[in-house]
Design an enzyme around this catalytic site. Structure first.
Site, PDB file in Angstrom:
ATOM      1  N   ASP A  74       0.500  -1.511  -0.240  1.00 16.04           N
ATOM      2  CA  ASP A  74       0.052  -0.165  -0.092  1.00 16.04           C
ATOM      3  C   ASP A  74       0.965   1.243   0.156  1.00 16.04           C
ATOM      4  OD1 ASP A  74      -2.405  -1.232  -0.322  1.00 16.04           O
ATOM      5  OD2 ASP A  74      -2.888  -0.953   2.610  1.00 16.04           O
ATOM      6  N   MET A 101      -8.195   9.332   9.880  1.00 16.27           N
ATOM      7  CA  MET A 101      -8.508   9.060   8.312  1.00 16.27           C
ATOM      8  C   MET A 101      -9.761   9.614   8.055  1.00 16.27           C
ATOM      9  SD  MET A 101      -9.429   4.961   7.149  1.00 16.27           S
ATOM     10  CE  MET A 101      -9.800   4.865   8.378  1.00 16.27           C
ATOM     11  N   LYS A 153      -4.132   2.727  -3.421  1.00 20.32           N
ATOM     12  CA  LYS A 153      -4.398   4.905  -3.870  1.00 20.32           C
ATOM     13  C   LYS A 153      -3.589   5.660  -4.319  1.00 20.32           C
ATOM     14  CE  LYS A 153      -7.877   5.554  -1.213  1.00 20.32           C
ATOM     15  NZ  LYS A 153      -9.382   6.178  -1.320  1.00 20.32           N
TER      16      LYS A 153
HETATM   17  N1  SAH Z   1      -4.116   0.423   9.109  1.00 22.01           N
HETATM   18  C1  SAH Z   1      -3.406   1.441   9.494  1.00 22.01           C
HETATM   19  C2  SAH Z   1      -4.739   2.180   8.814  1.00 22.01           C
HETATM   20  C3  SAH Z   1      -5.562   2.518   8.273  1.00 22.01           C
HETATM   21  S1  SAH Z   1      -6.252   4.052   7.037  1.00 22.01           S
HETATM   22  C4  SAH Z   1      -2.933   1.086  11.065  1.00 22.01           C
HETATM   23  O1  SAH Z   1      -3.043   0.446  11.569  1.00 22.01           O
HETATM   24  O2  SAH Z   1      -2.738   1.988  11.019  1.00 22.01           O
HETATM   25  C5  SAH Z   1      -5.213   5.066   7.454  1.00 22.01           C
HETATM   26  C6  SAH Z   1      -5.364   6.468   7.980  1.00 22.01           C
HETATM   27  O3  SAH Z   1      -4.068   6.386   9.614  1.00 22.01           O
HETATM   28  C7  SAH Z   1      -4.738   7.466   7.209  1.00 22.01           C
HETATM   29  O4  SAH Z   1      -6.115   8.395   7.006  1.00 22.01           O
HETATM   30  C8  SAH Z   1      -4.578   8.414   8.802  1.00 22.01           C
HETATM   31  O5  SAH Z   1      -5.538   8.804   9.701  1.00 22.01           O
HETATM   32  C9  SAH Z   1      -3.763   7.036   9.276  1.00 22.01           C
HETATM   33  N2  SAH Z   1      -2.287   6.848   9.076  1.00 22.01           N
HETATM   34  C10 SAH Z   1      -1.328   6.126   8.675  1.00 22.01           C
HETATM   35  N3  SAH Z   1      -0.170   6.256   8.835  1.00 22.01           N
HETATM   36  C11 SAH Z   1       0.064   7.547   9.311  1.00 22.01           C
HETATM   37  C12 SAH Z   1       1.016   8.131  10.178  1.00 22.01           C
HETATM   38  N4  SAH Z   1       2.206   7.957   9.663  1.00 22.01           N
HETATM   39  N5  SAH Z   1       0.386   8.962  10.288  1.00 22.01           N
HETATM   40  C13 SAH Z   1      -0.293  10.377  11.005  1.00 22.01           C
HETATM   41  N6  SAH Z   1      -1.768   9.120  11.048  1.00 22.01           N
HETATM   42  C14 SAH Z   1      -1.424   8.321   9.673  1.00 22.01           C
END
Ligand code: SAH
Length: 496
Positions: free
Chosen positions: A35, A172, A57
């Site tokens: 991803d 998100m 995406k």
């Molecule tokens: N499976 C992932 C979440 C995926 S949804 C997890 O467990 O973290 C994607 C969302 O995760 C983004 O929109 C954001 O809100 C958050 N996210 C992912 N990476 C991030 C980062 N480095 N810093 C802050 N938020 C993050």
């Protein structure tokens, strides 16, 4: 026999937060489906022959459909392949890992789940926010901000969450944050509650924006916060002020565009990121090797001097030698000269210590360095469209010179969003004349940099090309290599 699928969490962004098991599986995989939000270097340890497929995406663009990704997982596993499905954070937290596991179970394919540090936990920790804290919060809710707070059923959802006795962590939700904050307050969550948004948590350019539930939407707008970000709502968010521990890095908050070929860009990009910059990868050059399968094997025995002018040239030369079953011994009879430290480093990866190294990366430096070397017949191995400084200077000394064109550089078109990001960056780096020419070409004839963008040139030759294209460099490196670029950039940032 069927292969196995591993649903692997890659953590929130800092490569150091990849688990030992994740690294092990990345190194073993036949195919990795990954991803957008995985750490930039997560795939470095993959096998050279592994199939690496991006199924995420593009921001605002199309994504590979979930069904397609799942079909791919199933079909490759049925071929007996070891499949790694690599996701940002944790696969089972807003990662659709559950759906994928159900598909695999239905297809009878064995799977393993490797948890990762989820963004809510990772980003909070790096921002100095303990999600639970004695006396402040004894529960945490992980919430997706995707739900539209205006929808009826969503309204009750936000009412329930407003009453939740603990910390709220929103994933998100940056775009919807104004609506979500309003919905929570309307449902009774106090507007004075401390709220923090962590942008790019655990990544080099991490930022924390601290406010209250009432003022966070405005703060996020003012600070132009981008995804990926999480929002922490609750008294613990205020601890960031006292507990933030990440050192402030000199390039934090600056965006720097890197225009060199993707294959070469990672060194510069990583150094910039380590200094806190947000790097816009805008590779406008593609290297194409000119070795054709039916070329005769390269005979280097007539030469007493072999000159390499770039790391690309070294790679192409060895590709050509190795294609004919040869190796470094082909260079045994000659002195080897390199333009610039990067070229010398590329040679040493093939076990060759250059006899002569031109200090800077311009050909003139090698001409100088070769002044006392006795040469009868030289080979200059290089790009098709290079300057003739070195061959001309050697010929002027009576040396017989052959020029071997090993590769050519082609323009790589930039996706419109990348071009725009590069044009708006705080700095754009040009590391050769061809990056300048190709950037202008990739931009449709006009570089179109925004007036606030500062132009960084690696040295005088590149600066001249910039001026020929109507761009005045703001910064010129004194040393014409990656270190020089970094030094010049840092000096510019501190003097500004
Ligand atoms: N499976 C992932 C979440 C995926 S949804 C997890 O467990 O973290 C994607 C969302 O995760 C983004 O929109 C954001 O809100 C958050 N996210 C992912 N990476 C991030 C980062 N480095 N810093 C802050 N938020 C993050």
């Amino acid at each position: 026999m069927s292969g196995r699928v591993h649903l692997v969490g890659a953590g929130p962004g800092d490569p150091g937060l990849l688990t030992a098991r994740a690294l092990e599986l990345i190194a073993e995989a036949d195919i990795i489906l990954y991803d957008r939000l995985i750490p930039p270097s997560a795939l470095d340890g993959a096998r050279a022959d592994a199939e690496l497929l991006y199924v995420g995406k593009e921001r605002g663009g199309p994504s590979v459909a979930q069904e397609q990704t799942e079909e791919l997982m199933v079909s490759r596993a049925r071929e007996g392949k070891t499949v790694v499905r690599l996701k940002g954070g944790d696969p089972f937290v807003f990662g659709r890992g559950g759906e994928e596991a159900l598909t695999l179970r239905a297809a009878g394919i064995p799977f393993e789940v490797v948890p990762g540090v989820t963004a809510g936990v990772g980003a909070s920790a790096y921002a100095g926010i303990p999600l639970t804290h004695r006396g402040l919060a004894s529960a945490v809710a992980l919430i997706t901000g995707h739900e539209d707070p205006d929808k009826d059923e969503a309204a009750s959802h936000w009412r329930a969450l407003a009453a939740f006795p603990g910390t709220l962590v929103l994933y998100m939700g940056v775009r919807r944050l104004p609506d979500i904050a309003a919905a929570l307050m309307a449902a009774g969550r106090p507007g004075s509650e401390p709220t923090a948004v962590v942008e790019g948590g655990t990544l080099p350019a991490q930022r924390t924006i601290s406010a209250t539930l009432e003022t966070i939407a405005e703060a996020v707008r003012r600070e132009a916060v981008n995804p990926p970000s999480i929002t922490v709502i609750g008294p613990v968010a205020a601890l960031a002020e006292e507990l933030s521990w990440l050192p402030v890095r000199p390039l934090a908050g600056r965006s720097v565009a890197v225009t060199r070929a993707r294959a070469q860009a990672s060194g510069l990009a990583r150094r910039l990121e380590a200094l806190g910059a947000r790097v816009v990868q805008a590779p406008v050059i593609r290297i194409r090797s000119l070795s054709e399968p039916d070329l005769p094997p390269l005979d280097l025995s007539p030469y007493d001097l072999i000159c390499l002018t770039s790391a690309n040239g070294v790679a192409a030369l060895f590709e050509r030698l190795e294609a004919a079953g040869g190796d470094a011994r082909a260079l045994a009879g000659a002195k080897v000269a390199a333009v610039g430290a990067a070229t010398a480093a590329a040679l040493s990866e093939h076990g060759i210590v250059a006899d002569v190294v031109g200090e800077s990366f311009v050909a003139e430096s090698l001409v100088e360095a070769l002044a006392d070397v006795e040469v009868k017949r030289a080979l200059v191995a290089r790009a098709r469209e290079a300057r003739d400084v070195l061959p001309d200077a050697l010929r002027a000394r009576g040396v017989e010179v052959d020029v071997l064109a090993l590769y050519e550089t082609l323009v790589e078109p930039l996706p419109p969003l990348t071009l725009e990001a590069a044009r708006q960056a705080d700095y754009v780096t040009f590391t050769s004349s061809s990056t300048v020419r190709f950037f202008v070409q990739a931009a449709g004839g006009d570089a179109g940099l925004s007036p606030g963008t500062r132009i960084v040139s690696i040295g005088p030759v590149t600066s001249r090309t910039l001026r020929e294209h109507g761009m005045e460099p703001h910064v010129e490196a004194a040393r014409h290599d990656v270190d020089g670029i970094i030094e010049a950039l840092l000096a510019d940032v501190t003097s500004a």
